[in-house]
Design a protein around this motif. Sequence first.
Motif, PDB file in Angstrom:
ATOM      1  N   ARG A 191       0.837  -1.194   0.000  1.00 58.48           N
ATOM      2  CA  ARG A 191       0.000   0.000   0.000  1.00 58.48           C
ATOM      3  C   ARG A 191       0.874   1.247   0.000  1.00 58.48           C
ATOM      4  NH1 ARG A 191      -4.131  -2.266  -2.171  1.00 58.48           N
ATOM      5  NH2 ARG A 191      -5.091  -3.909  -0.914  1.00 58.48           N
ATOM      6  N   VAL A 192       0.513   2.189  -0.837  1.00 60.90           N
ATOM      7  CA  VAL A 192       1.315   3.407  -0.971  1.00 60.90           C
ATOM      8  C   VAL A 192       0.413   4.611  -0.691  1.00 60.90           C
ATOM      9  CG1 VAL A 192       2.922   4.702  -2.419  1.00 60.90           C
ATOM     10  CG2 VAL A 192       2.609   2.245  -2.788  1.00 60.90           C
ATOM     11  N   PRO A 193       0.329   5.058   0.556  1.00 59.90           N
ATOM     12  CA  PRO A 193      -0.504   6.224   0.860  1.00 59.90           C
ATOM     13  C   PRO A 193       0.081   7.481   0.236  1.00 59.90           C
ATOM     14  CG  PRO A 193       0.797   5.609   2.777  1.00 59.90           C
ATOM     15  CD  PRO A 193       1.010   4.535   1.763  1.00 59.90           C
ATOM     16  N   LEU A 194      -0.800   8.407  -0.111  1.00 61.70           N
ATOM     17  CA  LEU A 194      -0.373   9.647  -0.761  1.00 61.70           C
ATOM     18  C   LEU A 194      -0.299  10.745   0.284  1.00 61.70           C
ATOM     19  CD1 LEU A 194       0.266  10.913  -3.546  1.00 61.70           C
ATOM     20  CD2 LEU A 194      -2.133  11.583  -3.675  1.00 61.70           C
ATOM     21  N   ASP A 195       0.905  11.159   0.608  1.00 65.55           N
ATOM     22  CA  ASP A 195       1.113  12.248   1.566  1.00 65.55           C
ATOM     23  C   ASP A 195       1.011  13.570   0.816  1.00 65.55           C
ATOM     24  OD1 ASP A 195       2.055  14.158   3.331  1.00 65.55           O
ATOM     25  OD2 ASP A 195       3.532  12.818   4.219  1.00 65.55           O
ATOM     26  N   PRO A 196       0.092  14.463   1.198  1.00 66.75           N
ATOM     27  CA  PRO A 196      -0.035  15.738   0.475  1.00 66.75           C
ATOM     28  C   PRO A 196       1.243  16.560   0.486  1.00 66.75           C
ATOM     29  CG  PRO A 196      -1.336  15.732   2.514  1.00 66.75           C
ATOM     30  CD  PRO A 196      -0.901  14.329   2.271  1.00 66.75           C
ATOM     31  N   PHE A 239       0.131   9.771 -11.601  1.00 71.45           N
ATOM     32  CA  PHE A 239      -1.135   9.189 -12.034  1.00 71.45           C
ATOM     33  C   PHE A 239      -1.327   7.770 -11.506  1.00 71.45           C
ATOM     34  CE2 PHE A 239      -0.591  12.503 -15.340  1.00 71.45           C
ATOM     35  CZ  PHE A 239      -1.750  13.205 -15.055  1.00 71.45           C
ATOM     36  N   VAL A 240      -0.247   6.997 -11.397  1.00 69.73           N
ATOM     37  CA  VAL A 240      -0.369   5.668 -10.780  1.00 69.73           C
ATOM     38  C   VAL A 240      -0.764   5.810  -9.314  1.00 69.73           C
ATOM     39  CG1 VAL A 240       0.897   3.613 -10.063  1.00 69.73           C
ATOM     40  CG2 VAL A 240       1.181   4.491 -12.365  1.00 69.73           C
ATOM     41  N   LEU A 241      -0.170   6.778  -8.614  1.00 69.51           N
ATOM     42  CA  LEU A 241      -0.481   6.987  -7.204  1.00 69.51           C
ATOM     43  C   LEU A 241      -1.940   7.374  -6.996  1.00 69.51           C
ATOM     44  CD1 LEU A 241       2.732   8.834  -5.956  1.00 69.51           C
ATOM     45  CD2 LEU A 241       1.908   6.587  -5.220  1.00 69.51           C
ATOM     46  N   ILE A 242      -2.490   8.145  -7.938  1.00 67.76           N
ATOM     47  CA  ILE A 242      -3.908   8.497  -7.825  1.00 67.76           C
ATOM     48  C   ILE A 242      -4.757   7.234  -7.802  1.00 67.76           C
ATOM     49  CG2 ILE A 242      -5.859   9.533  -9.046  1.00 67.76           C
ATOM     50  CD1 ILE A 242      -3.993  11.714 -10.026  1.00 67.76           C
ATOM     51  N   GLY A 243      -4.509   6.338  -8.761  1.00 63.61           N
ATOM     52  CA  GLY A 243      -5.275   5.101  -8.806  1.00 63.61           C
ATOM     53  C   GLY A 243      -5.100   4.240  -7.576  1.00 63.61           C
ATOM     54  N   LEU A 244      -3.899   4.230  -7.001  1.00 64.02           N
ATOM     55  CA  LEU A 244      -3.604   3.387  -5.846  1.00 64.02           C
ATOM     56  C   LEU A 244      -4.266   3.872  -4.558  1.00 64.02           C
ATOM     57  CD1 LEU A 244       0.200   2.667  -6.435  1.00 64.02           C
ATOM     58  CD2 LEU A 244      -1.679   1.024  -6.594  1.00 64.02           C
ATOM     59  N   GLN A 245      -4.856   5.072  -4.579  1.00 64.78           N
ATOM     60  CA  GLN A 245      -5.439   5.620  -3.350  1.00 64.78           C
ATOM     61  C   GLN A 245      -6.841   5.093  -3.056  1.00 64.78           C
ATOM     62  OE1 GLN A 245      -3.228   7.295  -1.414  1.00 64.78           O
ATOM     63  NE2 GLN A 245      -2.053   6.651  -3.216  1.00 64.78           N
ATOM     64  N   LEU A 246      -7.464   4.361  -3.990  1.00 71.19           N
ATOM     65  CA  LEU A 246      -8.844   3.935  -3.786  1.00 71.19           C
ATOM     66  C   LEU A 246      -9.051   3.147  -2.487  1.00 71.19           C
ATOM     67  CD1 LEU A 246     -11.720   3.865  -4.806  1.00 71.19           C
ATOM     68  CD2 LEU A 246     -11.150   1.827  -6.136  1.00 71.19           C
ATOM     69  N   PRO A 247      -8.189   2.188  -2.127  1.00 75.10           N
ATOM     70  CA  PRO A 247      -8.418   1.468  -0.862  1.00 75.10           C
ATOM     71  C   PRO A 247      -8.457   2.391   0.345  1.00 75.10           C
ATOM     72  CG  PRO A 247      -6.793   0.315  -2.190  1.00 75.10           C
ATOM     73  CD  PRO A 247      -7.021   1.628  -2.860  1.00 75.10           C
ATOM     74  N   TYR A 248      -7.607   3.410   0.366  1.00 75.50           N
ATOM     75  CA  TYR A 248      -7.602   4.346   1.488  1.00 75.50           C
ATOM     76  C   TYR A 248      -8.887   5.176   1.503  1.00 75.50           C
ATOM     77  CZ  TYR A 248      -2.646   3.173   1.564  1.00 75.50           C
ATOM     78  OH  TYR A 248      -1.453   2.493   1.607  1.00 75.50           O
ATOM     79  N   VAL A 249      -9.328   5.582   0.323  1.00 75.38           N
ATOM     80  CA  VAL A 249     -10.549   6.375   0.231  1.00 75.38           C
ATOM     81  C   VAL A 249     -11.746   5.560   0.713  1.00 75.38           C
ATOM     82  CG1 VAL A 249     -12.118   7.558  -1.347  1.00 75.38           C
ATOM     83  CG2 VAL A 249      -9.647   7.789  -1.646  1.00 75.38           C
ATOM     84  N   LEU A 250     -11.845   4.298   0.264  1.00 81.43           N
ATOM     85  CA  LEU A 250     -12.966   3.448   0.652  1.00 81.43           C
ATOM     86  C   LEU A 250     -12.889   3.070   2.136  1.00 81.43           C
ATOM     87  CD1 LEU A 250     -13.231   1.064  -2.436  1.00 81.43           C
ATOM     88  CD2 LEU A 250     -14.624   3.061  -1.901  1.00 81.43           C
TER      89      LEU A 250
END
Length: 541
Positions: A54-59, A286-297
């Motif tokens: 899992r790769v969380p996106l740090d702002p 753009f890959v990181l954007i897609g990978l954020q779905l699990p965190y969002v859900l």
Amino acid sequence: MGLGENFHAVEIVILLLLVLVAVFAVMANRLKVPYPIVLVMAGLFISFVPHMPRVPLDPNIVFVIFLPPLLYASAWTASWREFRRNAVVIGLLAVGLVGFTVWGVAEFSDRFITALDWKAGFLLGAVVSTTDAIAATSIAKAVGLPRRIVDILEGESLMNDATGLLALEIGLGIILRDHTPTLGSGAARLIYLVVGGLVIGLLIGIIVGWLEKFIDDGPVELVVSLVVPYAAYLAGERAKASGVLAVVACGLYMSRKSTSFFSPTVRLQVNGAWEALTFMLNGLVFVLIGLQLPYVLAGIHGKYTTGTLIFYGAVFSGILILLRMIWVFPAMKLASYVERRWMSHEEETPSAREVFVVGWTGMRGVLALAAAISVPEVLGDGRPFGPRNLIVFLAFCVILVTLVLQGLTLPALIRRLGLASKGGMDREERDARRIVLLAAVHHLEAARKHDGPPTEHMYDDILHRYRHKLAAVGAGAEESLDALDPKMVTRLQTILEDALNVERRTLIGLRDRGKIGDDTLRTMERELDLAESRSQISPIA
């Protein structure tokens, strides 16, 4: 887990992401689909693969690491003349549309989304109010939009970050401190953000431009060019101005001045390195954007049914697109009137088809997601901020819809509307090439007379090449490149490329047989690379 193990894990994740970027970018090229769309979808699907890291996106990583070089690269390739020519419509989109979007989303949220009141809706509007410079321009150029539309979209996405960040700042103030600024204080803050950012960026550009006079070394120039955007961004943020506009102003200035302080060799090196860097950073984003779905859900799990979430995401995305459409049509008409009446511009008023495409191309990207994730989970008095996870989810939905739906439909849309760029050389470029070539021919003819017979044959050979070029770009009023047989131009290019390939194979054969060393091969190989790149741009170069 020790520090070494953590570092090793980070290395594996970065390596995996870069491999994904390369693989799916190749796939996008084969599918003739803009690579941001494919990379977002790839990240989205991979996020559901079991045991994937899992790769969380740090702002903070987005704003400090990714944003400065990508903005700098976009500003570097932007046209200052076109930016100035479209200043009115860019201003109406970058300032007016941001404010209209924030207000519209606040009103919609207060009336139709149960979990959001007007204040939370204002914050949501600020989060999704800005278009993404990376997404909009990369997709717009890939699908062949007319140059003027691309210039407007590029200028808007570069400039609206300041107003979007101000709206975010106001929204956070309303939520965290229950403080609503007055119209005067808001306008004063916006002016300081814009003017402060522009001044800081230009000041850094002037200083670096002066230092560049003493540098002519490719690797050193590359290091300097990497440091500059970070310096501009951090200086702007340190001064509480717009770091984004500082980077944009610095990039525009440095791009204009680079023609005087970059040597041809250095320019090739720096441009090549930056092209690879921006592709890599864009791909990772753009890959990181897609990978954020699990965190969002995960943040919204159990609070809403799946049907409710899909309904909220679809309706909200539609409202955001509608708000842009409502604003764009009168804004473009007003801008055209102002430009023709008070700025003496002679461009035709954009057609309804062109305005529709500008409205349809309001794509959101990683900035919107980073802004959403930066919304705090706890209020100033310690109470949890309940709507936070819904704001993140809705921002994610908007990014997916605008990137994927609008991005995928753009090619068909511009073809259906008859706006697809024809490609090739436009009149401005053709006229410029003819003027430049004629100046060179006149200089060579005068120099041949001055030098006399000993060097006459050399001048004749060079003049033959220049006159051949003139024949291609149009030496007379009736001639033009459009009149040339495309098959002959393609055949000429093939002949040149075949000859260069023979030279390349012979050179490699000499190296493989030990007749020359690798140093000699690299020197001659560079010359062949330059010749091949010139032949791909113009077969008569």
